[in-house]
Enzyme design. Structure first.
Site, PDB file in Angstrom:
ATOM      1  N   ASP A 174       0.815  -1.001  -0.082  1.00  0.00           N
ATOM      2  CA  ASP A 174      -0.077  -0.102   0.065  1.00  0.00           C
ATOM      3  C   ASP A 174       0.954   1.207   0.074  1.00  0.00           C
ATOM      4  OD1 ASP A 174      -2.128  -1.481   0.158  1.00  0.00           O
ATOM      5  OD2 ASP A 174      -2.498  -1.461   2.274  1.00  0.00           O
ATOM      6  N   MET A 175       0.335   2.156  -0.473  1.00  0.00           N
ATOM      7  CA  MET A 175       1.013   3.684  -0.694  1.00  0.00           C
ATOM      8  C   MET A 175       2.026   3.945   0.643  1.00  0.00           C
ATOM      9  SD  MET A 175       0.036   7.292  -2.376  1.00  0.00           S
ATOM     10  CE  MET A 175      -0.953   7.739  -1.015  1.00  0.00           C
TER      11      MET A 175
END
Length: 558
Positions: free
Chosen positions: A406-407
């Site tokens: 995930d970012m």
């Protein structure tokens, strides 16, 4: 209108500046005016006893606990006075009519409305279906048919086994008689053996026909009931679809220029093609509709959850949440047209603030330490990513992404440099032989030392990218965890994901049936912070060239 607006006192807002733009509804930090309004509404919910709704909190009324999303809309009236409107999503205590709260865009529950009349007809059909489905004769026939099918199968298979044994015995008898008897006597014996074989076949046919007749008679009686139930189900389906269509036709949404759009128009160009059930019933569209209808200027908004957490989704009491994307985003695109809105903070990415560190590289792959805030691959509106940076000069070859983080998750990411290495390592991920360890900081003290979390997960189709816990359609999701260190208000833990579902560690941390402690800084399932404190600390897999296990670790200092 006046009883729906709660005006701020001049003293309470004297040091608060108005926002320059309206709140971006899908990712926001509540403006001080929104927080003031939300606090006032929450006090009302705590002290008002006339709502007759069980939120799952102490001293609530009887009935199943149902938490509820509430919204506040800070407004300026035509005299320039500041106040706020209150709204809730769906219905409250099975009613739309409550003092203080704005009405729905369309009230399905008004007396003698087409909705209630249609619902009464559908309820009558349901009652008739239930009566037929639970008729004693129907249930008895279904049971007799089931038992007949099972017993017939047992009886016929037992007879077939016996007949196979008879056939083997006849074969042995033929061989014996052929040696002992002359040709004439053998012919007489053979004729008797053939008669025995024919008798066996007749016995099997008789038993099969007898059971078939019994089963057909029972099936005919069951079908007679089904023939009454099936048309009722079809009628219910058609009436429900027609009623839903009528409801959608009644929903018409305003924007600041008082331009109207129906739900059908709004959702026609979306991937759904038609409005999902419940569209237009969320708090923010109700609040904006009331504001535009009454000449009020929207200033800021906020939505919060009040009550017990739902079983599938992650909602915490008194916590702020963004508007949903599936049902609200298309509606709000129309309603907020022409209003200056805060920029989407997710798109405000400074490309130079996330240095990318390569911790290992050979001819097969590269291992990077991805910083929090950097995407693994480019997005629709953001190109900056591990992939683009590696492609733009850090690698001499085309980077081949094997897995993603995930970012907002930092840590180890493996990127292949050749198609064969990509295929080899990716197969290990698919076969779940890659060992991964994550470190996270959870938002409360966890008293257990460790354990396993098994909560099946699936996508929230109307609020992507959020996930839901679903024991019916969710995919198996298992996480091993262990406490590393406890602080005053937080806990550092290690996670070993045994499956690889989207947002698995975030959901297993935050959900009430998991650790019930969102990861610090998780803006989807918890409370935003300067970053999300989740780090991919260790990874182990088989090297695609040497076929030996390799392991990489890099700890995060939290």
């Amino acid at each position: 209108m006046g009883d729906k607006i709660a005006y701020f006192s001049g003293e309470s807002i004297k040091d608060i500046a108005l926002p320059e733009r309206f709140t971006f509804p899908f990712f926001y930090e509540p403006h001080p005016l929104s927080r003031l309004a939300a606090a006032d509404l929450q006090y009302y919910l705590e002290t008002h006893t006339g709502l007759d709704h069980n939120f799952g909190l102490e001293n609530d009324t009887d009935g199943a606990p149902i938490g509820k999303m509430f919204g506040v809309l800070v407004i300026k009236d035509q005299q320039g006075r500041l106040g706020y409107l209150s709204g809730f999503s769906g219905k409250l205590a099975n009613s739309n009519d409550h003092p203080k709260f704005v009405p729905p865009v369309f009230d399905m529950l008004t007396e003698n409305s087409f909705f209630l009349q249609g619902l009464e007809i559908i309820t009558g059909i349901n009652t008739r279906i239930d009566q037929l489905s639970n008729d004693e004769n129907y249930l008895r026939l279904q049971l007799e048919l089931k038992e007949a099918l099972q017993t017939s199968n047992t009886d016929i298979n037992a007879l077939k086994a016996q007949l196979r044994l008879n056939k083997e015995n006849r074969k042995l008898l033929r061989a014996t008689l052929k040696e002992r008897l002359n040709e004439a006597d053998y012919a007489i014996a053979e004729a008797d053996i053939i008669n025995q074989s024919l008798a066996d076949k007749r016995q099997l046919k008789y038993l099969s026909d007898e059971w078939m007749q019994t089963i057909r008679e029972l099936q005919a009686q069951v079908v007679a009931f089904d023939a009454q139930i099936e048309p009722l189900k079809n009628e219910r389906k058609e009436r429900s679809a027609d009623l839903q269509q009528q409801i959608f036709e009644q929903y018409s949404f305003l924007n600041k220029d008082l331009k109207r759009k129906s739900l059908q128009e709004i959702f026609k160009e979306t991937p759904f093609g038609k409005p999902p059930a419940g569209s237009g019933e969320c708090a923010l569209p109700k609040l904006l509709q009331f504001a535009f209808k009454n000449g009020l200027q929207p200033i800021a908004m906020a939505e919060f959850w009040w009550g017990a957490s739902p079983k599938s989704d992650i909602r915490k009491h008194q916590q702020f949440y963004p508007a949903c994307t599936g049902k609200c985003k298309p509606i709000l695109a129309h309603m907020l047209e022409g209003i200056e809105i805060d920029a989407n903070p997710l798109l405000d990415i400074k490309e130079d603030r996330h240095p990318l560190e390569i911790i290992f590289e050979d001819d097969s792959f590269v291992v990077v330490n991805k910083p929090s805030g950097l995407r693994s691959v480019p997005g629709v509106n953001i190109d900056d990513s591990v992939y683009s940076r590696l492609k733009q000069g850090l690698l001499a070859t085309e980077p081949l992404i094997i897995h993603r983080l995930d970012m907002d998750t930092s840590g180890l990411l493996v990127v292949a440099k050749t198609p064969s290495a990509h295929k080899h390592i990716q197969r290990q991920f698919l076969q779940r032989t890659v060992r991964k360890r994550y470190t996270a900081l959870l938002s409360k003290v966890i008293h257990q030392s460790g354990g396993m979390i098994d909560l099946p997960l699936g996508p929230d189709l109307f609020n992507r990218p959020r996930q839901l816990v679903c024991f019916e359609t969710g995919k198996k999701s298992v996480t091993k965890w262990e406490v590393v260190k406890r602080y005053a208000d937080t806990t550092k833990v290690n996670f070993w994901p045994l499956t690889g579902r989207t947002h698995q560690l975030r959901m297993h941390s935050a959900h009430a049936s998991g650790l019930n402690a969102p990861i610090v800084g998780d803006d989807l399932y918890g409370t935003p912070s300067e970053r999300m404190y989740l780090h991919a600390a260790e990874i182990e897999f088989v090297h695609p060239a040497t076929r030996e296990k390799v392991s990489f670790a890099i700890e995060e200092g939290f």
